[in-house]
Design a protein around this motif. Sequence first.
Motif, PDB file in Angstrom:
ATOM      1  N   GLY A  76      -7.042  18.287   1.757  1.00  0.00           N
ATOM      2  CA  GLY A  76      -6.659  19.497   1.678  1.00  0.00           C
ATOM      3  C   GLY A  76      -5.372  19.918   2.163  1.00  0.00           C
ATOM      4  O   GLY A  76      -4.862  21.109   2.157  1.00  0.00           O
ATOM      5  N   ALA A  77      -4.384  18.894   2.303  1.00  0.00           N
ATOM      6  CA  ALA A  77      -2.957  18.763   2.458  1.00  0.00           C
ATOM      7  C   ALA A  77      -2.167  19.087   1.162  1.00  0.00           C
ATOM      8  O   ALA A  77      -2.427  18.361   0.037  1.00  0.00           O
ATOM      9  CB  ALA A  77      -2.401  17.704   3.210  1.00  0.00           C
ATOM     10  N   ASP A  78      -1.098  20.073   1.326  1.00  0.00           N
ATOM     11  CA  ASP A  78      -0.427  20.301   0.285  1.00  0.00           C
ATOM     12  C   ASP A  78       1.218  19.562   0.543  1.00  0.00           C
ATOM     13  O   ASP A  78       1.128  19.111   1.887  1.00  0.00           O
ATOM     14  CB  ASP A  78       0.070  21.791  -0.134  1.00  0.00           C
ATOM     15  N   SER A  79       2.049  19.878   0.120  1.00  0.00           N
ATOM     16  CA  SER A  79       3.438  19.191   0.387  1.00  0.00           C
ATOM     17  C   SER A  79       3.888  19.625   1.511  1.00  0.00           C
ATOM     18  O   SER A  79       4.617  19.006   2.294  1.00  0.00           O
ATOM     19  CB  SER A  79       4.418  19.456  -1.076  1.00  0.00           C
ATOM     20  N   LEU A  80       3.824  20.770   1.964  1.00  0.00           N
ATOM     21  CA  LEU A  80       4.388  21.556   3.078  1.00  0.00           C
ATOM     22  C   LEU A  80       3.463  20.894   4.415  1.00  0.00           C
ATOM     23  O   LEU A  80       4.193  20.458   5.425  1.00  0.00           O
ATOM     24  CB  LEU A  80       4.143  23.006   3.333  1.00  0.00           C
ATOM     25  N   ASP A  81       2.127  20.764   4.128  1.00  0.00           N
ATOM     26  CA  ASP A  81       1.397  19.970   5.029  1.00  0.00           C
ATOM     27  C   ASP A  81       1.691  18.659   5.339  1.00  0.00           C
ATOM     28  O   ASP A  81       1.775  18.162   6.522  1.00  0.00           O
ATOM     29  CB  ASP A  81       0.025  20.100   4.897  1.00  0.00           C
ATOM     30  N   THR A  82       2.036  18.013   4.263  1.00  0.00           N
ATOM     31  CA  THR A  82       2.737  16.543   4.247  1.00  0.00           C
ATOM     32  C   THR A  82       3.760  16.517   5.134  1.00  0.00           C
ATOM     33  O   THR A  82       4.201  15.520   6.015  1.00  0.00           O
ATOM     34  CB  THR A  82       2.573  15.994   3.010  1.00  0.00           C
ATOM     35  N   VAL A  83       4.733  17.426   5.012  1.00  0.00           N
ATOM     36  CA  VAL A  83       5.904  17.517   6.004  1.00  0.00           C
ATOM     37  C   VAL A  83       5.715  17.590   7.034  1.00  0.00           C
ATOM     38  O   VAL A  83       6.392  17.025   8.000  1.00  0.00           O
ATOM     39  CB  VAL A  83       6.879  18.538   5.179  1.00  0.00           C
ATOM     40  N   GLU A  84       4.853  18.605   7.560  1.00  0.00           N
ATOM     41  CA  GLU A  84       4.682  18.945   9.046  1.00  0.00           C
ATOM     42  C   GLU A  84       3.824  17.593   9.693  1.00  0.00           C
ATOM     43  O   GLU A  84       3.942  17.369  10.902  1.00  0.00           O
ATOM     44  CB  GLU A  84       3.665  20.076   8.912  1.00  0.00           C
ATOM     45  N   ILE A  85       2.926  16.703   8.713  1.00  0.00           N
ATOM     46  CA  ILE A  85       2.505  15.573   9.317  1.00  0.00           C
ATOM     47  C   ILE A  85       3.700  14.708   9.564  1.00  0.00           C
ATOM     48  O   ILE A  85       3.613  14.049  10.779  1.00  0.00           O
ATOM     49  CB  ILE A  85       1.426  14.980   8.171  1.00  0.00           C
ATOM     50  N   VAL A  86       4.374  14.335   8.839  1.00  0.00           N
ATOM     51  CA  VAL A  86       5.523  13.436   9.062  1.00  0.00           C
ATOM     52  C   VAL A  86       6.422  13.794  10.187  1.00  0.00           C
ATOM     53  O   VAL A  86       6.661  13.160  10.819  1.00  0.00           O
ATOM     54  CB  VAL A  86       6.445  13.474   7.750  1.00  0.00           C
ATOM     55  N   MET A  87       6.522  15.204  10.405  1.00  0.00           N
ATOM     56  CA  MET A  87       7.386  15.652  11.591  1.00  0.00           C
ATOM     57  C   MET A  87       6.707  15.340  12.864  1.00  0.00           C
ATOM     58  O   MET A  87       7.289  14.969  13.664  1.00  0.00           O
ATOM     59  CB  MET A  87       7.703  17.055  11.358  1.00  0.00           C
ATOM     60  N   GLY A  88       5.348  15.542  12.781  1.00  0.00           N
ATOM     61  CA  GLY A  88       4.541  15.231  13.901  1.00  0.00           C
ATOM     62  C   GLY A  88       4.390  13.526  14.056  1.00  0.00           C
ATOM     63  O   GLY A  88       4.406  13.279  15.497  1.00  0.00           O
ATOM     64  N   LEU A  89       4.336  12.845  13.407  1.00  0.00           N
ATOM     65  CA  LEU A  89       4.499  11.587  13.449  1.00  0.00           C
ATOM     66  C   LEU A  89       5.868  11.132  13.915  1.00  0.00           C
ATOM     67  O   LEU A  89       5.929  10.167  15.006  1.00  0.00           O
ATOM     68  CB  LEU A  89       4.375  10.925  12.212  1.00  0.00           C
ATOM     69  N   GLU A  90       7.209  11.760  13.560  1.00  0.00           N
ATOM     70  CA  GLU A  90       8.355  11.365  13.911  1.00  0.00           C
ATOM     71  C   GLU A  90       8.286  11.744  15.323  1.00  0.00           C
ATOM     72  O   GLU A  90       9.014  11.061  16.274  1.00  0.00           O
ATOM     73  CB  GLU A  90       9.268  12.170  13.045  1.00  0.00           C
ATOM     74  N   GLU A  91       7.928  12.936  15.827  1.00  0.00           N
ATOM     75  CA  GLU A  91       8.059  13.236  17.221  1.00  0.00           C
ATOM     76  C   GLU A  91       7.101  12.428  18.057  1.00  0.00           C
ATOM     77  O   GLU A  91       7.655  12.019  19.106  1.00  0.00           O
ATOM     78  CB  GLU A  91       7.609  14.744  17.305  1.00  0.00           C
ATOM     79  N   HIS A  92       5.992  12.076  17.719  1.00  0.00           N
ATOM     80  CA  HIS A  92       4.878  11.242  18.482  1.00  0.00           C
ATOM     81  C   HIS A  92       5.624   9.905  18.672  1.00  0.00           C
ATOM     82  O   HIS A  92       5.542   9.211  19.900  1.00  0.00           O
ATOM     83  CB  HIS A  92       3.674  11.386  17.949  1.00  0.00           C
ATOM     84  N   PHE A  93       5.854   9.343  17.569  1.00  0.00           N
ATOM     85  CA  PHE A  93       6.413   7.883  17.680  1.00  0.00           C
ATOM     86  C   PHE A  93       7.870   7.654  17.655  1.00  0.00           C
ATOM     87  O   PHE A  93       8.319   6.494  17.859  1.00  0.00           O
ATOM     88  CB  PHE A  93       6.039   7.169  16.234  1.00  0.00           C
ATOM     89  N   GLY A  94       8.771   8.525  18.085  1.00  0.00           N
ATOM     90  CA  GLY A  94      10.356   8.472  18.171  1.00  0.00           C
ATOM     91  C   GLY A  94      10.916   7.981  16.940  1.00  0.00           C
ATOM     92  O   GLY A  94      11.807   6.971  17.223  1.00  0.00           O
ATOM     93  N   ILE A  95      10.290   8.182  15.864  1.00  0.00           N
ATOM     94  CA  ILE A  95      11.124   7.721  14.398  1.00  0.00           C
ATOM     95  C   ILE A  95      11.813   8.693  13.831  1.00  0.00           C
ATOM     96  O   ILE A  95      11.477   9.850  14.142  1.00  0.00           O
ATOM     97  CB  ILE A  95      10.108   6.802  13.787  1.00  0.00           C
ATOM     98  N   SER A  96      12.606   8.303  13.031  1.00  0.00           N
ATOM     99  CA  SER A  96      13.236   9.267  11.820  1.00  0.00           C
ATOM    100  C   SER A  96      12.638   8.662  10.387  1.00  0.00           C
ATOM    101  O   SER A  96      12.863   7.467  10.092  1.00  0.00           O
ATOM    102  CB  SER A  96      14.523   9.246  12.189  1.00  0.00           C
ATOM    103  N   VAL A  97      12.046   9.590   9.691  1.00  0.00           N
ATOM    104  CA  VAL A  97      11.812   9.212   8.138  1.00  0.00           C
ATOM    105  C   VAL A  97      12.641   9.982   7.309  1.00  0.00           C
ATOM    106  O   VAL A  97      12.780  11.233   7.421  1.00  0.00           O
ATOM    107  CB  VAL A  97      10.225   9.564   8.066  1.00  0.00           C
TER     108      VAL A  97
END
Length: 143
Positions: free
Chosen positions: A95-116
């Motif tokens: 059920g993710a749209d493009s905005l949801d995907t951006v938010e998922i990536v931001m959550g991943l960046e924060e958790h793993f300490g990376i920059s995508v």
Amino acid sequence: MASIAGTTVSMTSLSSSFKHSLAPDARISSPNSISISIKGKTFPSISLQPRVSRFQVKCAAKPETVEKVCEIVKKQLAVSEGTVVSGESKFSALGADSLDTVEIVMGLEEHFGISVEEETAQSITTVQEAADMIEKLIENKSD
């Protein structure tokens, strides 16, 4: 044998649904081969083999990375309790749209300490792709 306008084809090891669709006089003779006869001229049999891809990509991400990505995706998308999220899960199917995907990536960046990079973030469509990308970025970061 099945005959069509002077052409005879014999096929073997076919699924039962396909066997029934052959002409009534079709004959199955040997496993995994096709014999062709055109106007009385017989050609060598062709052996059938399962299709094997030349290149196969194995999962690079550790199971714990995939598991953590699944947790973050579930949280970001507020997925219901009973919904199974695995490496093969597509964001769009959840059920993710493009905005949801951006938010998922931001959550991943924060958790793993990376920059995508934005371009990379837009190309991610599954949990496994996200986990593989994370592993790659973490590996490059430590080099």
